[in-house]
Design a protein around this motif. Structure first.
Motif, short mmCIF file in Angstrom:
data_model
loop_
_atom_site.label_atom_id
_atom_site.label_comp_id
_atom_site.label_asym_id
_atom_site.label_seq_id
_atom_site.Cartn_x
_atom_site.Cartn_y
_atom_site.Cartn_z
N SER A 463 60.59 7.92 23.61
CA SER A 463 60.53 6.64 23.18
C SER A 463 61.88 6.22 23.45
O SER A 463 62.95 6.72 23.42
N ALA A 464 62.02 4.88 23.74
CA ALA A 464 63.16 3.76 23.76
C ALA A 464 63.30 3.11 22.83
O ALA A 464 62.44 2.82 22.10
N SER A 465 64.92 2.90 22.57
CA SER A 465 65.14 2.05 21.34
C SER A 465 64.44 0.64 21.64
O SER A 465 64.64 -0.09 22.58
N ILE A 466 64.08 0.05 20.56
CA ILE A 466 63.33 -1.16 20.26
C ILE A 466 63.91 -2.04 19.33
O ILE A 466 64.29 -1.69 18.09
N PRO A 467 64.37 -3.22 19.81
CA PRO A 467 64.99 -4.16 18.64
C PRO A 467 64.20 -4.38 17.21
O PRO A 467 62.95 -4.22 17.63
N ALA A 468 64.58 -4.76 16.54
CA ALA A 468 63.98 -4.91 14.97
C ALA A 468 63.05 -5.80 15.17
O ALA A 468 61.97 -5.89 14.64
N LEU A 469 62.99 -6.85 16.00
CA LEU A 469 61.92 -7.85 15.98
C LEU A 469 61.52 -8.15 17.41
O LEU A 469 61.59 -9.26 17.94
#
Length: 481
Positions: A463-469
């Motif tokens: 998985s890749a990091s995804i911003p909070a929104l």
């Protein structure tokens, strides 16, 4: 170099080895845990943060566990995770009591995994805690002895057995904890299921013991001691290996690899096989990502659920497996129609059969395992329906089903995976059937997207990091009719 690595590992464990490793910890507390000066720990924590093993918290001069440490923990626990998940749930089903797996650590035993009792009166255990009372069977079992160990403290009874590797090292203890009022009747059954589980665990430990390391080779030899140590740990997370194998995989000179390994052994993070001289990671690391799972979902889940609910015009829930029940960790409730709204479920358990994400939460169990775990109060027809849904979500990665208990409700769920690749939660979108069916493709895509975002928050493999929104990244959902 060796002293620096030992102090850094102690600082890392002071932050990561807690019931909530995502909570900020000030440098003063880290220094006490690492038994090093404040200035030394300050420099080490800054370097550990640069490596991703720690992360700087919002509070000035404080740190929390980093993404690289959680990924390391999940990677290290992946091989044993299926047997841990099944055997702890099997014991909990057969005894109805609290089950705990713990690894020996300086000062006691660290709780690696637990399944709580469903009784109102029960013995509490906290994932990630360090059990320090030397009188408890859990701690005594990690100190040696081949038989079952029993203790009674106050009105709580604990029965434990140690788990060993083929070379005789004690790597964990498995225990059942229960009130004294139920102990006399339950003791024979507890002792039997612990003996059965011990055989299953030690078979899995034997397979892990002989498995070769599979780490990816580093591009260049690292220049910093802590980066070299981290690459050694990441290589051993894939399986035990010799110093020569470690040196080759991490692109270290053999003499440097041996110095790094010796420092990690002294720090208690790596153990050496007395017979073959192969190196193994300490099982206590397995607790890091498990202890972080629910805090991370509680931190990022509400905003993600709200964004999904607004887009889908439906209710959103994030549920986790607690025993053989679904437990709601996050919810965002939207009106389903004029004059109608769903009841809140936050913090409430529900039997797995009939819960919105039940089959999704159970999808890591094999059919044979589900046969052993399925509640006996349900009949053959319910079992066939449940396992059919499990097979559907395995095949499709998303499950749509109409509620068993309530007419007019349809749910869509997708699996949320943790750092070990195991299903940690179910992302559920729930709405009135008349509003869900015309928009099914878009809502299924939204459930998948929410699950992918939450999996990234837990540092699931791939998985890749995804911003909070972040945007949902799916095709627009047709409006309600």
């Amino acid at each position: 170099m060796s002293a620096r690595i030992e102090h850094a590992i102690a600082a890392l464990r002071a932050v990561a080895a807690r019931p909530d490793p995502t909570r900020p910890l000030p440098l003063s507390s880290i220094a006490r845990g690492a038994r090093a000066s404040l200035s030394t720990v300050s420099r080490l924590c800054a370097e550990l943060a640069d490596l991703g093993l720690l992360a700087r918290a919002d509070d000035y001069g404080s740190y929390r566990v980093g993404s690289r440490a959680l990924a390391l923990s999940g990677r290290a626990s992946a091989a044993l995770a299926p047997v841990v998940r099944f055997e702890l749930h099997r014991i909990a089903q057969e005894t109805t009591e609290t089950v705990v797996l713990a690894a020996p650590e300086t000062g006691g035993a660290r709780v690696l995994a637990t399944v709580g009792s469903g009784w109102t009166l029960h013995v509490p255990v906290t994932l990630g805690e360090l059990v320090t009372d030397e009188r408890r069977a859990l701690v005594r079992a990690t100190r040696g002895g081949d038989g079952l160990v029993e203790s009674q403290l106050g009105r709580a009874v604990e029965i434990a057995v140690r788990l060993t590797t083929p070379d005789g090292r004690t790597v964990a203890a498995l225990a059942v904890s229960l009130p004294v009022y139920r102990a006399a009747r339950a003791r024979p059954r507890v002792r039997r299921v612990l003996a059965d589980a011990r055989r299953a665990f030690e078979q899995a430990l034997t397979e892990a013991h002989v498995g070769p390391g599979r780490g990816d080779a580093a591009a260049v030899e690292p220049t910093r001691a802590l980066e070299a140590a981290t690459r050694v740990l990441e290589h051993l997370a894939d399986g035990p290996d010799s110093v020569a194998g470690i040196a080759s995989a991490a692109r270290l000179r053999p003499d440097r690899a041996r110095r790094v390994v010796d420092a990690l052994v002294r720090a208690g993070t790596v153990a050496r096989d007395a017979e073959s001289d192969r190196l193994h990671l300490d099982l206590a690391l397995h607790a890091w990502h498990r202890a972080a799972t629910e805090p991370l979902l509680a931190r990022t889940g509400p905003a993600r659920a709200a964004a999904t609910a607004a887009r889908a015009e439906a209710c959103v829930f994030v549920t986790a497996l607690k025993g053989m029940r679904s437990f709601t960790l996050v919810e965002h409730i939207e009106p389903l129609a004029e004059g109608l709204i769903m009841a809140p479920w936050l913090g409430r358990p529900h039997p797995l059969v009939g819960s919105d994400g039940g089959p999704t939460l159970a999808m890591d169990f094999t059919l044979d395992q589900l046969g052993a775990l399925f509640p006996r109060r349900h009949g053959a027809a319910e079992y066939a329906q449940f396992t059919g849904r499990v097979e559907r979500v395995r095949a499709d990665g998303v499950l749509t089903m109409e509620s068993i208990d309530e007419f007019g409700i349809t749910s869509i769920s997708a699996p949320v995976r943790d750092a070990a690749g195991q299903v940690a939660a179910a992302a559920c979108i729930v709405g009135a059937t008349e509003n869900v069916k015309p928009r099914l493709a878009g809502l299924e895509a939204a459930a998948r997207a929410l699950a992918a975002e939450l999996s990234a928050d837990l540092h699931a493999p791939g998985s890749a990091s995804i911003p909070a929104l972040a945007p949902m990244g799916v095709a627009p959902i047709p409006p309600r009719r």
